[in-house]
Design a protein around this motif. Structure first.
Motif, PDB file in Angstrom:
ATOM      1  N   LEU A  97       0.823  -1.207   0.000  1.00  0.00           N
ATOM      2  CA  LEU A  97       0.000   0.000   0.000  1.00  0.00           C
ATOM      3  C   LEU A  97       0.861   1.263   0.000  1.00  0.00           C
ATOM      4  CD1 LEU A  97      -2.833  -1.178   2.396  1.00  0.00           C
ATOM      5  CD2 LEU A  97      -2.999  -0.782  -0.064  1.00  0.00           C
ATOM      6  N   GLU A  98       1.995   1.208   0.670  1.00  0.00           N
ATOM      7  CA  GLU A  98       2.930   2.343   0.620  1.00  0.00           C
ATOM      8  C   GLU A  98       3.478   2.520  -0.794  1.00  0.00           C
ATOM      9  OE1 GLU A  98       4.593   2.218   5.234  1.00  0.00           O
ATOM     10  OE2 GLU A  98       5.609   1.065   3.670  1.00  0.00           O
ATOM     11  N   HIS A  99       3.761   1.403  -1.451  1.00  0.00           N
ATOM     12  CA  HIS A  99       4.241   1.468  -2.833  1.00  0.00           C
ATOM     13  C   HIS A  99       3.184   2.089  -3.743  1.00  0.00           C
ATOM     14  CE1 HIS A  99       5.983   0.221  -6.669  1.00  0.00           C
ATOM     15  NE2 HIS A  99       4.826  -0.358  -6.971  1.00  0.00           N
ATOM     16  N   VAL A 100       1.927   1.668  -3.575  1.00  0.00           N
ATOM     17  CA  VAL A 100       0.842   2.227  -4.383  1.00  0.00           C
ATOM     18  C   VAL A 100       0.717   3.725  -4.131  1.00  0.00           C
ATOM     19  CG1 VAL A 100      -1.657   2.223  -4.746  1.00  0.00           C
ATOM     20  CG2 VAL A 100      -0.429   0.050  -4.491  1.00  0.00           C
ATOM     21  N   ALA A 101       0.767   4.114  -2.865  1.00  0.00           N
ATOM     22  CA  ALA A 101       0.641   5.537  -2.524  1.00  0.00           C
ATOM     23  C   ALA A 101       1.751   6.358  -3.168  1.00  0.00           C
ATOM     24  CB  ALA A 101       0.655   5.714  -1.008  1.00  0.00           C
ATOM     25  N   ASP A 102       2.971   5.837  -3.154  1.00  0.00           N
ATOM     26  CA  ASP A 102       4.094   6.562  -3.740  1.00  0.00           C
ATOM     27  C   ASP A 102       4.016   6.567  -5.266  1.00  0.00           C
ATOM     28  OD1 ASP A 102       5.099   7.117  -1.233  1.00  0.00           O
ATOM     29  OD2 ASP A 102       6.444   5.378  -1.218  1.00  0.00           O
ATOM     30  N   ARG A 103       3.652   5.428  -5.832  1.00  0.00           N
ATOM     31  CA  ARG A 103       3.626   5.305  -7.293  1.00  0.00           C
ATOM     32  C   ARG A 103       2.638   6.288  -7.912  1.00  0.00           C
ATOM     33  NH1 ARG A 103       1.661   2.932 -11.813  1.00  0.00           N
ATOM     34  NH2 ARG A 103       3.025   1.587 -13.062  1.00  0.00           N
TER      35      ARG A 103
END
Length: 540
Positions: free
Chosen positions: A96-102
């Motif tokens: 979810l952190e990756h999605v938020a950053d992406r």
């Protein structure tokens, strides 16, 4: 982006989204993609929702990793590599952190900020949202993506706050590791989180005493690492897997056995149950079609479960206490475990059934029951949530004419498709009562719910409507439908958090939609296609 660095005028937006879990993130990302001025508000320091807070050892999803992920972006699906069949909390949080950053979602959020109230301004046709730092946010639309399991409950016990040792909650676990080595530990609660955390606590603790109110059905996860060959296979079949998931009752590609239970002999039935058992976890509830509807099929599944339980627990008394009674298999969500029942074979792990030995008080030293007192160094509460409604009724949400949502739902929630509420214009609730939510893969339900809300917002904006709210009769009809569907199954005969039975004083109503994710999606699409029938659309 730091919440305190957000300028005051950043709150003047088209849409405010409360929450940064699967549903909140999806809605913020796609609201921005649609050109809406969107701002998110999140109480935690970062994204993740339930996966931010539930950091307890053993926390793991019971939906397979490849399915428990967003489907809206093929590149995202290809670039994220899951490591296990069932992902742990740290890996889901990283995702979810990756999605938020992406998708640069963090730039739209105020973190470390809790919503304390929201009120509808009829004159201005907007929502005023108050936060715990004294600021007021304003937007035409308010989307509550606060999650169905995000308001923890701790039971009222005499002397509860007198305990002098360490107190932990699975739903608000500290970020730093907890050392159980050589400690005397009490765990209160044997729902999903208790079943996951108990085996890991028992690995290090000197003594573990589990206080159980209700025995739950739990099936081994049969988890495994996803090696390169398995990952390649999953990727090759992903498009078909997604297609099946979107058309399924639970948002996953697995289906029940095609041949009717009545057409098979005992040997064939046993083979079907065994195959479903080997799939693991909640999938066992889907061995046969009608398994949570027809008592004969459910009784056969329960008999199979109890025979498996006999293989896992050595002590007859303990096994009897851990055998579920009073509810049909699957009508409380089947838990998914890794060695849970086997933990009770260890000499330093003990079970106390609160049905026969209730807690009378807590003391500075530990816990006293009708059978006597035990001393502990640590007490862990795994006691569940004010499910489906608690995150909403705990906030002062006032709609048209000052009506308070908490009061409106005093006798049970009334919604249209779970999203719209009569008397609360331009308020959209995601994964709340009246939706499949916890009955399905919530990665996909979050996409479906977020898209529905944004389609409604777009429709009103493009057509010149300043407000939309569920028509009272349409909401009452939908709510009655959700109750009728549930009571046509075995779910209607079981007390659980699905009905609010885990919280004294809470109105009894069946909260999720039990008619199937696929059927719900079809109904929602029909509402969209017909210009949001059932909603009252108004011009300023």
């Amino acid at each position: 982006m730091s919440t305190r660095a957000v300028e005051e005028n950043a709150f003047d937006h088209d849409v405010i989204v409360v929450g940064a879990g699967f549903a909140g993130l999806y809605t913020v990302i796609h609201a921005a993609r649609r050109g809406l001025r969107v701002h998110g508000i999140e109480a935690a320091p970062g994204v993740g929702g339930t996966w931010f807070w539930n950091r307890y050892p053993g926390a793991r999803c019971d939906v397979e990793s490849i399915d428990y992920s967003y489907s809206f972006d093929p590149e995202l699906e290809r670039e994220w590599r899951w490591s296990e069949r069932y992902a742990t909390q740290p890996e889901i949080l990283r995702y979810l952190e990756h999605v938020a950053d992406r998708f640069e979602a963090r730039t739209h959020y105020s973190f470390n900020t809790r919503v304390t109230g929201a009120s509808w301004d009829e004159t201005a046709q907007c929502w005023h949202v108050d936060t715990d730092d004294g600021r007021r946010a304003t937007a035409a639309w308010l989307v509550m993506a606060t999650g169905p399991l995000s308001t923890p409950i701790v039971p009222e016990i005499t002397g509860r706050d007198s305990f002098a040792g360490q107190i932990l909650q699975t739903s608000a676990w500290p970020s730093e590791p907890v050392d159980f080595t050589g400690k005397r530990v009490a765990v209160i609660g044997t729902g999903a989180s208790g079943i996951q955390v108990i085996p890991l606590i028992a690995e290090d603790a000197a003594e573990v005493v589990v206080y159980q109110r209700t025995a739950n059905y739990s099936v081994p996860a049969f988890n495994f690492d996803l090696d390169d060959a398995e990952w390649a296979t999953q990727q090759t079949g992903l498009a078909r897997r997604r297609e099946l998931s979107w058309k399924s009752p639970a948002g996953s590609p697995w289906s029940s056995h095609l041949e009717p239970f009545a057409d098979l002999d005992d040997e064939a039935r046993e083979a079907v149950f065994n195959e479903a058992w080997q799939r693991g976890g909640v999938l066992f509830a889907k061995a046969f079609r009608g398994q949570t509807i027809e008592r004969e099929i459910n009784d056969a599944a329960r008999d199979f479960f109890e025979r498996k339980l006999a293989e896992r627990i050595a002590n007859d008394t303990t096994r009897s206490a851990l055998t579920p009674v009073g509810h049909a298999l699957g009508t409380k969500r089947i838990c998914t475990d890794s060695g849970y029942y086997e933990t009770y074979n260890l000499p330093h792990v003990h079970l106390v059934s609160l049905r026969t030995e209730p807690i009378t008080e807590m003391t500075p030293a530990g816990i006293t029951t009708t059978a006597g007192a035990r001393e502990f160094d640590i007490i862990v509460y795994a006691t569940g949530f004010d499910a489906m409604t608690g995150a909403l009724t705990s906030i002062e949400i006032r709609g048209r004419d000052g009506r308070l949502l908490r009061d409106e739902w005093a006798d049970g929630p009334i919604t249209l498709l779970g999203v719209g509420l009569p008397g609360f214009p331009n308020l959209c609730v995601l994964n709340g009562p009246g939706t499949p939510s916890v009955f399905a893969n919530m990665a996909l339900t979050s996409e479906q719910q977020g898209r529905f809300a944004l389609e409604l917002i777009d429709y009103c904006t493009n057509a010149g409507y300043s407000s939309a709210e569920a028509r009272a009769d349409a909401a009452e009809a939908w709510t009655q439908h959700t109750q009728d569907v549930a009571h046509a199954t075995l779910f209607g005969s079981s007390d659980s958090w699905y009905t609010g039975a885990n919280l004294p004083g809470k109105a009894r109503a069946f909260l999720p939609y039990a008619g199937g994710f696929d059927q719900f999606c079809a109904r929602a699409e029909a509402v969209i296609d017909n210009g949001f029938t059932g909603f009252v659309l108004s011009e300023r």
